[in-house]
Design a protein around this motif. Sequence first.
Motif, mmCIF file in Angstrom:
data_model
loop_
_atom_site.group_PDB
_atom_site.id
_atom_site.type_symbol
_atom_site.label_atom_id
_atom_site.label_comp_id
_atom_site.label_asym_id
_atom_site.label_seq_id
_atom_site.Cartn_x
_atom_site.Cartn_y
_atom_site.Cartn_z
ATOM 1 N N MET A 178 0.645 -1.282 -0.031
ATOM 2 C CA MET A 178 0.714 0.187 0.112
ATOM 3 C C MET A 178 0.708 1.280 -0.124
ATOM 4 O O MET A 178 1.928 1.198 0.395
ATOM 5 C CB MET A 178 -1.024 0.312 1.203
ATOM 6 C CG MET A 178 -1.824 -1.083 1.543
ATOM 7 S SD MET A 178 -3.225 -1.275 2.961
ATOM 8 C CE MET A 178 -2.045 -1.616 4.226
ATOM 9 N N THR A 179 -0.172 1.934 -0.418
ATOM 10 C CA THR A 179 1.772 3.550 -0.544
ATOM 11 C C THR A 179 0.784 4.450 -1.147
ATOM 12 O O THR A 179 -0.486 4.872 -1.479
ATOM 13 C CB THR A 179 1.826 3.056 -2.700
ATOM 14 O OG1 THR A 179 2.680 2.300 -2.602
ATOM 15 C CG2 THR A 179 2.867 4.732 -2.958
ATOM 16 N N LEU A 180 1.535 5.426 -0.421
ATOM 17 C CA LEU A 180 0.673 6.745 -0.374
ATOM 18 C C LEU A 180 2.037 7.499 -1.035
ATOM 19 O O LEU A 180 2.507 7.621 -1.194
ATOM 20 C CB LEU A 180 1.559 8.191 1.501
ATOM 21 C CG LEU A 180 -0.091 6.785 1.807
ATOM 22 C CD1 LEU A 180 -0.242 8.078 3.547
ATOM 23 C CD2 LEU A 180 -1.430 7.297 1.644
ATOM 24 N N GLN A 185 4.312 20.207 -4.598
ATOM 25 C CA GLN A 185 4.176 22.027 -4.868
ATOM 26 C C GLN A 185 2.453 21.256 -4.769
ATOM 27 O O GLN A 185 2.317 22.661 -4.870
ATOM 28 C CB GLN A 185 4.501 21.474 -6.968
ATOM 29 C CG GLN A 185 5.941 21.155 -6.820
ATOM 30 C CD GLN A 185 6.278 22.241 -8.607
ATOM 31 O OE1 GLN A 185 5.363 20.972 -9.283
ATOM 32 N NE2 GLN A 185 7.542 22.849 -8.829
ATOM 33 N N LYS A 186 1.776 20.747 -5.311
ATOM 34 C CA LYS A 186 0.290 20.780 -5.310
ATOM 35 C C LYS A 186 0.549 20.486 -3.634
ATOM 36 O O LYS A 186 -1.282 20.639 -3.431
ATOM 37 C CB LYS A 186 -0.298 19.571 -5.825
ATOM 38 C CG LYS A 186 0.036 20.238 -7.391
ATOM 39 C CD LYS A 186 -0.877 21.893 -7.911
ATOM 40 C CE LYS A 186 -0.768 21.452 -9.447
ATOM 41 N NZ LYS A 186 -1.747 22.714 -10.129
ATOM 42 N N VAL A 187 0.956 19.734 -2.706
ATOM 43 C CA VAL A 187 0.983 19.934 -1.122
ATOM 44 C C VAL A 187 -0.639 18.916 -1.320
ATOM 45 O O VAL A 187 -1.651 19.135 -0.560
ATOM 46 C CB VAL A 187 0.457 20.526 -0.411
ATOM 47 C CG1 VAL A 187 0.527 20.155 0.534
ATOM 48 C CG2 VAL A 187 1.791 21.151 -0.620
ATOM 49 N N LYS A 188 -0.717 18.030 -1.923
ATOM 50 C CA LYS A 188 -1.869 16.561 -2.332
ATOM 51 C C LYS A 188 -1.696 15.438 -1.601
ATOM 52 O O LYS A 188 -0.271 14.949 -2.499
ATOM 53 C CB LYS A 188 -2.613 17.070 -3.364
ATOM 54 C CG LYS A 188 -3.265 17.967 -3.913
ATOM 55 C CD LYS A 188 -4.425 18.104 -4.605
ATOM 56 C CE LYS A 188 -5.071 19.509 -5.060
ATOM 57 N NZ LYS A 188 -5.770 19.817 -6.321
ATOM 58 N N VAL A 189 -2.060 14.520 -1.256
ATOM 59 C CA VAL A 189 -2.292 12.818 -1.054
ATOM 60 C C VAL A 189 -3.145 12.226 -1.922
ATOM 61 O O VAL A 189 -3.663 12.072 -1.683
ATOM 62 C CB VAL A 189 -1.473 12.909 0.152
ATOM 63 C CG1 VAL A 189 -1.653 11.686 0.355
ATOM 64 C CG2 VAL A 189 -0.675 13.941 0.875
ATOM 65 N N ALA A 190 -2.253 10.960 -2.877
ATOM 66 C CA ALA A 190 -2.796 10.246 -3.044
ATOM 67 C C ALA A 190 -2.502 8.782 -3.523
ATOM 68 O O ALA A 190 -1.443 8.478 -2.963
ATOM 69 C CB ALA A 190 -2.815 10.408 -4.667
ATOM 70 N N PRO A 191 -3.594 7.631 -2.387
ATOM 71 C CA PRO A 191 -3.245 6.341 -2.341
ATOM 72 C C PRO A 191 -3.346 5.385 -3.258
ATOM 73 O O PRO A 191 -3.868 5.629 -4.112
ATOM 74 C CB PRO A 191 -4.447 6.021 -1.018
ATOM 75 C CG PRO A 191 -5.689 7.274 -1.726
ATOM 76 C CD PRO A 191 -5.147 8.682 -2.195
#
Length: 201
Positions: A178-180, A185-191
């Motif tokens: 499982m990865t994050l 730059q956008k400071v967004k997290v996607a699993p």
Amino acid sequence: MRNVIIALVSFGLFCSAANSEELSYQSFFSKKQNFDTDGTELYRSNYHLKQNKKFGIGLAMGGANGVLGIESQFNLDPGLALVLGMGTGPSYGTFNVQAKYSFEALYLSPYVKGGYSKWFNSGAVKSTATSSDILRQIYSDKDLKAGKFDANFVVASVGAEYNQLEGELAGVNFFGEMTLLAEMQKVKVAPSGAIGITYFY
């Protein structure tokens, strides 16, 4: 005559030393195997396997590589490895570099991994990057259709791997994680998640 004998003996000793040096030298990519008394390739644990087999290469689906990627793994010591990968997806390419720490175990061993991954526009005339679930969480559909994206991710993963420790398939490794992916730059997290196979040489 005495000088000739001395010269021949000296030359022989030199050749012996040179051969000894050549035999003791081993490339990182040299194949090393451990056999039991019956001649079967056998390892006591995942650490014992990676102590002998320093280099691995394989395929991964998902995670830091995108849809599909090639990964190589360099076992710096039995627990710590350097992982390099490159992959592809709809209208984008990727590459990543990560450090991986595996915990000692037998066939099934947990691990953690972290590093950097870059996802970039592949230069397709008509971008289909909107079909990427990861990129859609970071960029607008308008930017993706126009090919205006260049993502730099900090990557963190936790996973488990099955290590084949004996027999003709010793060195084969199946993994899932499982990865994050955190875009810097956008400071967004996607699993995300990944599965794959590695063969340790």
